[in-house]
Design an enzyme around this catalytic site. Structure first.
Site, PDB file in Angstrom:
ATOM      1  N   THR A 135      11.965   7.290  22.648  1.00  0.00           N
ATOM      2  CA  THR A 135      11.265   6.166  22.026  1.00  0.00           C
ATOM      3  C   THR A 135      12.077   4.873  22.124  1.00  0.00           C
ATOM      4  O   THR A 135      13.307   4.915  22.239  1.00  0.00           O
ATOM      5  CB  THR A 135      11.028   6.501  20.532  1.00  0.00           C
ATOM      6  OG1 THR A 135      10.688   5.323  19.832  1.00  0.00           O
ATOM      7  CG2 THR A 135      12.278   7.071  19.863  1.00  0.00           C
ATOM      8  N   ASP A 136      11.389   3.744  22.021  1.00  0.00           N
ATOM      9  CA  ASP A 136      12.093   2.444  22.007  1.00  0.00           C
ATOM     10  C   ASP A 136      12.837   2.238  20.688  1.00  0.00           C
ATOM     11  O   ASP A 136      13.688   1.359  20.581  1.00  0.00           O
ATOM     12  CB  ASP A 136      11.116   1.282  22.255  1.00  0.00           C
ATOM     13  CG  ASP A 136      10.013   1.158  21.206  1.00  0.00           C
ATOM     14  OD1 ASP A 136       9.903   2.040  20.324  1.00  0.00           O
ATOM     15  OD2 ASP A 136       9.246   0.174  21.273  1.00  0.00           O
ATOM     16  N   GLU A 137      12.536   3.077  19.677  1.00  0.00           N
ATOM     17  CA  GLU A 137      13.137   2.855  18.354  1.00  0.00           C
ATOM     18  C   GLU A 137      14.647   3.082  18.362  1.00  0.00           C
ATOM     19  O   GLU A 137      15.348   2.631  17.459  1.00  0.00           O
ATOM     20  CB  GLU A 137      12.446   3.734  17.303  1.00  0.00           C
ATOM     21  CG  GLU A 137      10.950   3.498  17.304  1.00  0.00           C
ATOM     22  CD  GLU A 137      10.204   4.050  16.099  1.00  0.00           C
ATOM     23  OE1 GLU A 137      10.819   4.284  15.058  1.00  0.00           O
ATOM     24  OE2 GLU A 137       8.974   4.228  16.237  1.00  0.00           O
ATOM     25  N   TYR A 160      14.692   9.123  11.804  1.00  0.00           N
ATOM     26  CA  TYR A 160      13.944   9.507  13.016  1.00  0.00           C
ATOM     27  C   TYR A 160      14.612   8.932  14.264  1.00  0.00           C
ATOM     28  O   TYR A 160      14.950   9.665  15.206  1.00  0.00           O
ATOM     29  CB  TYR A 160      12.489   9.029  12.923  1.00  0.00           C
ATOM     30  CG  TYR A 160      11.764   9.041  14.267  1.00  0.00           C
ATOM     31  CD1 TYR A 160      11.527  10.237  14.945  1.00  0.00           C
ATOM     32  CD2 TYR A 160      11.335   7.845  14.863  1.00  0.00           C
ATOM     33  CE1 TYR A 160      10.884  10.245  16.175  1.00  0.00           C
ATOM     34  CE2 TYR A 160      10.684   7.847  16.091  1.00  0.00           C
ATOM     35  CZ  TYR A 160      10.458   9.054  16.751  1.00  0.00           C
ATOM     36  OH  TYR A 160       9.825   9.063  17.979  1.00  0.00           O
ATOM     37  N   LYS A 164      16.518  10.770  17.449  1.00  0.00           N
ATOM     38  CA  LYS A 164      16.107  10.614  18.853  1.00  0.00           C
ATOM     39  C   LYS A 164      17.276  10.049  19.674  1.00  0.00           C
ATOM     40  O   LYS A 164      17.509  10.474  20.804  1.00  0.00           O
ATOM     41  CB  LYS A 164      14.884   9.689  18.977  1.00  0.00           C
ATOM     42  CG  LYS A 164      13.589  10.257  18.423  1.00  0.00           C
ATOM     43  CD  LYS A 164      13.117  11.522  19.140  1.00  0.00           C
ATOM     44  CE  LYS A 164      12.600  11.265  20.529  1.00  0.00           C
ATOM     45  NZ  LYS A 164      11.995  12.513  21.107  1.00  0.00           N
TER      46      LYS A 164
HETATM   47  P1  NAD Z   1       3.526  14.633  17.424  1.00  0.00           P
HETATM   48  O1  NAD Z   1       4.205  14.672  16.101  1.00  0.00           O
HETATM   49  O2  NAD Z   1       2.083  14.268  17.500  1.00  0.00           O
HETATM   50  O3  NAD Z   1       3.669  16.040  18.151  1.00  0.00           O
HETATM   51  C1  NAD Z   1       4.867  16.778  18.150  1.00  0.00           C
HETATM   52  C2  NAD Z   1       4.543  18.181  18.644  1.00  0.00           C
HETATM   53  O4  NAD Z   1       5.783  18.916  18.676  1.00  0.00           O
HETATM   54  C3  NAD Z   1       3.576  18.957  17.752  1.00  0.00           C
HETATM   55  O5  NAD Z   1       2.625  19.624  18.532  1.00  0.00           O
HETATM   56  C4  NAD Z   1       4.485  19.948  17.033  1.00  0.00           C
HETATM   57  O6  NAD Z   1       3.819  21.154  16.677  1.00  0.00           O
HETATM   58  C5  NAD Z   1       5.571  20.186  18.069  1.00  0.00           C
HETATM   59  N1  NAD Z   1       6.826  20.619  17.450  1.00  0.00           N
HETATM   60  C6  NAD Z   1       7.443  20.055  16.379  1.00  0.00           C
HETATM   61  N2  NAD Z   1       8.563  20.746  16.077  1.00  0.00           N
HETATM   62  C7  NAD Z   1       8.659  21.745  16.989  1.00  0.00           C
HETATM   63  C8  NAD Z   1       9.594  22.790  17.196  1.00  0.00           C
HETATM   64  N3  NAD Z   1      10.650  22.935  16.399  1.00  0.00           N
HETATM   65  N4  NAD Z   1       9.399  23.638  18.240  1.00  0.00           N
HETATM   66  C9  NAD Z   1       8.327  23.493  19.055  1.00  0.00           C
HETATM   67  N5  NAD Z   1       7.392  22.555  18.878  1.00  0.00           N
HETATM   68  C10 NAD Z   1       7.558  21.680  17.861  1.00  0.00           C
HETATM   69  O7  NAD Z   1       4.420  13.641  18.321  1.00  0.00           O
HETATM   70  P2  NAD Z   1       3.973  12.588  19.431  1.00  0.00           P
HETATM   71  O8  NAD Z   1       3.631  11.309  18.783  1.00  0.00           O
HETATM   72  O9  NAD Z   1       3.038  13.232  20.360  1.00  0.00           O
HETATM   73  O10 NAD Z   1       5.387  12.368  20.172  1.00  0.00           O
HETATM   74  C11 NAD Z   1       5.790  13.224  21.238  1.00  0.00           C
HETATM   75  C12 NAD Z   1       7.152  12.785  21.719  1.00  0.00           C
HETATM   76  O11 NAD Z   1       7.091  11.430  22.180  1.00  0.00           O
HETATM   77  C13 NAD Z   1       8.235  12.822  20.640  1.00  0.00           C
HETATM   78  O12 NAD Z   1       9.428  13.270  21.230  1.00  0.00           O
HETATM   79  C14 NAD Z   1       8.360  11.369  20.205  1.00  0.00           C
HETATM   80  O13 NAD Z   1       9.648  11.093  19.739  1.00  0.00           O
HETATM   81  C15 NAD Z   1       8.061  10.650  21.507  1.00  0.00           C
HETATM   82  N6  NAD Z   1       7.474   9.295  21.364  1.00  0.00           N
HETATM   83  C16 NAD Z   1       6.389   9.085  20.545  1.00  0.00           C
HETATM   84  C17 NAD Z   1       5.839   7.811  20.470  1.00  0.00           C
HETATM   85  C18 NAD Z   1       4.621   7.553  19.621  1.00  0.00           C
HETATM   86  O14 NAD Z   1       4.217   6.387  19.495  1.00  0.00           O
HETATM   87  N7  NAD Z   1       3.971   8.557  19.056  1.00  0.00           N
HETATM   88  C19 NAD Z   1       6.386   6.751  21.202  1.00  0.00           C
HETATM   89  C20 NAD Z   1       7.498   7.013  22.031  1.00  0.00           C
HETATM   90  C21 NAD Z   1       8.028   8.292  22.103  1.00  0.00           C
HETATM   91  P1  TYD Z   2       3.983   3.869  12.490  1.00  0.00           P
HETATM   92  O1  TYD Z   2       2.632   4.095  13.050  1.00  0.00           O
HETATM   93  O2  TYD Z   2       4.492   4.789  11.428  1.00  0.00           O
HETATM   94  O3  TYD Z   2       4.981   3.798  13.731  1.00  0.00           O
HETATM   95  P2  TYD Z   2       6.555   3.348  13.788  1.00  0.00           P
HETATM   96  O4  TYD Z   2       7.094   3.254  12.414  1.00  0.00           O
HETATM   97  O5  TYD Z   2       7.156   4.483  14.541  1.00  0.00           O
HETATM   98  O6  TYD Z   2       6.562   2.048  14.524  1.00  0.00           O
HETATM   99  O7  TYD Z   2       4.019   2.384  11.902  1.00  0.00           O
HETATM  100  C1  TYD Z   2       3.702   1.261  12.697  1.00  0.00           C
HETATM  101  C2  TYD Z   2       3.959   0.029  11.855  1.00  0.00           C
HETATM  102  O8  TYD Z   2       3.005   0.013  10.768  1.00  0.00           O
HETATM  103  C3  TYD Z   2       5.325   0.000  11.192  1.00  0.00           C
HETATM  104  O9  TYD Z   2       5.805  -1.338  11.160  1.00  0.00           O
HETATM  105  C4  TYD Z   2       5.076   0.495   9.786  1.00  0.00           C
HETATM  106  C5  TYD Z   2       3.655   0.008   9.502  1.00  0.00           C
HETATM  107  N1  TYD Z   2       2.870   0.849   8.573  1.00  0.00           N
HETATM  108  C6  TYD Z   2       2.233   0.267   7.460  1.00  0.00           C
HETATM  109  O10 TYD Z   2       2.313  -0.953   7.234  1.00  0.00           O
HETATM  110  N2  TYD Z   2       1.505   1.076   6.630  1.00  0.00           N
HETATM  111  C7  TYD Z   2       1.395   2.413   6.828  1.00  0.00           C
HETATM  112  O11 TYD Z   2       0.721   3.121   6.001  1.00  0.00           O
HETATM  113  C8  TYD Z   2       2.007   2.994   7.976  1.00  0.00           C
HETATM  114  C9  TYD Z   2       1.911   4.473   8.257  1.00  0.00           C
HETATM  115  C10 TYD Z   2       2.753   2.167   8.833  1.00  0.00           C
END
Ligand code: NAD
Ligand code: TYD
Length: 354
Positions: A135-137, A160, A164
């Protein structure tokens, strides 16, 4: 004769991004066997990939990356050629409540997976790839200007992003120490169908639909760079096939929005779709107590992947948001199922003191 050219492990394929990556790979590459390993936590849902069940080149295995003994046998069973690692705990607010769960899955789980791959490939790494999705975070927070590049030093602020960042460091260390062919990409905020309604966009779609308050943290001036999930999956496909092992690639939407502007857009789109009076959903907005350690601004410079592989986002934000809302409105059963039971407790707990 081998039935498939390659066997690829996708971890976390029942989650949000993983399900879109799986769909793309299973349909686009019938010559690959794709194995989905997922522990099916609250965020994992086999319904997300129901359409893949029964496909010849697709296998689901329930298992936990925290369990190193399980992984050893699992890698012996399948003889993987590549790993695309998405399984993780992924929600910042949950990481603030329970950081250890993030260490266990994101850090230890990733190291377990690295060890399993290294052991199974026995240091003969030819044509193998361990691709870690990040992630970019990890880069921390930006001021009003500037972008995260691949050279930006890591500076995570939430448990988090710290977990990562740690996992990224381990992946890089396995490349540098053992020569494991490993690749990392760092992507900005994804949105789209199948995202669990704890993240901003699906949570607010759900609340607007049900006429519930929209809890905007702090002053709502926090900025995120949004990318449609299918564009992320396309980038992952390109990088898996053409990325340089040892390298890092940033992926982003070139699409910055402050939270409040995004919420306004969402409200207005939903008013139209639900046939509500203009401005009515905006009345649900409530500014609530801020998230501790809240990163002010994320913005990705994705010029490297554009320059080297020609990738760029294909879905415009308003179009993507509109498609996303339609998906949630059309998949009421999915939404009802994931927001029943445990979710109610989560919501009460997370938002009670705000
Ligand atoms: P998500 O939470 O929707 O899905 C995570 C999946 O991993 C789920 O299916 C869960 O059951 C599985 N999982 C969790 N713990 C596990 C374990 N111990 N063993 C096996 N499986 C397990 O997450 P997402 O939003 O789809 O993100 C996927 C990946 O992409 C993550 O690594 C996250 O850090 C990265 N990512 C997410 C975003 C975003 O905006 N959502 C952006 C950049 C990177
Ligand atoms: P989120 O979707 O949790 O992603 P991330 O924290 O990984 O960027 O949140 C996106 C943005 O929205 C973040 O600045 C936090 C804000 N946010 C709210 O203002 N209210 C909420 O209930 C949630 C879940 C997020």
């Amino acid at each position: 004769m081998k039935k498939f050219d390659k066997t690829i492990l996708v971890t976390g394929g029942a989650g949000f991004i993983g399900s879109h990556v799986l769909r793309l790979f299973v349909n686009k590459y019938p010559q690959y066997q794709i194995v989905n390993l997922d522990a099916l936590t609250y965020a994992g849902n086999l319904e997300n990939i129901k359409d893949l069940e029964g496909k010849d080149n697709y296998v689901f295995e329930k298992g936990d990356i925290r369990d190193k003994n399980f992984l050893k046998n699992f890698f012996e069973k399948y003889n993987f050629d590549g790993v695309i690692h998405l399984a993780a705990e992924s929600h910042v607010d949950r990481s603030i409540e329970n950081p250890l769960a993030f260490v266990e899955t994101n850090v230890i789980g990733t190291v377990n997976l690295l060890n399993a791959a290294k052991e199974a490939w026995k240091d003969n790494f030819k044509d193998k790839l361990f691709y870690h999705i990040s992630t970019d975070e990890v880069y921390g927070s930006l001021g009003k200007t500037g972008l995260f590049t691949e050279e930006t030093p890591y500076d995570p602020h939430s448990p988090y992003s710290a977990s990562k960042a740690a996992s990224d460091h381990f992946v890089r260390s396995y490349h540098d120490t053992y020569g494991l062919p490993a690749l990392i990409s760092n992507c900005s905020n994804n949105y789209g169908p199948n995202q669990f309604p704890e993240k901003l966009i699906p949570l607010f779609v759900h609340n607007i639909k049900n006429n519930k308050e929209l809890p905007v943290y702090g002053d709502g001036q926090y900025t995120r760079d949004w990318l449609y999930v299918i564009d992320h999956a396309r980038a992952i496909d390109m990088l898996f096939h053409q990325g340089k092992p040892g390298d890092t690639y940033n992926i982003g939407g070139f699409n910055e929005f402050t939270n409040i502007d995004l919420v306004h857009l969402l409200c207005d789109l939903m008013d139209k779709k639900l046939g509500r009076e203009e401005g009515s959903s905006r009345k649900l907005i409530r500014f609530v107590k801020d998230r501790p350690g809240h990163d002010k601004r994320y913005a990705i410079d994705a010029s490297k992947i554009n320059r080297e592989l020609g990738w760029k986002p294909s879905v415009d934000f308003e179009e993507g948001l509109s498609r996303t809302i339609d998906w949630y409105l059309e998949n009421e059963e999915w939404l009802n199922r994931v927001t029943s039971g445990e979710y109610q407790k989560y919501y009460e707990q997370m938002y009670k003191d705000r």
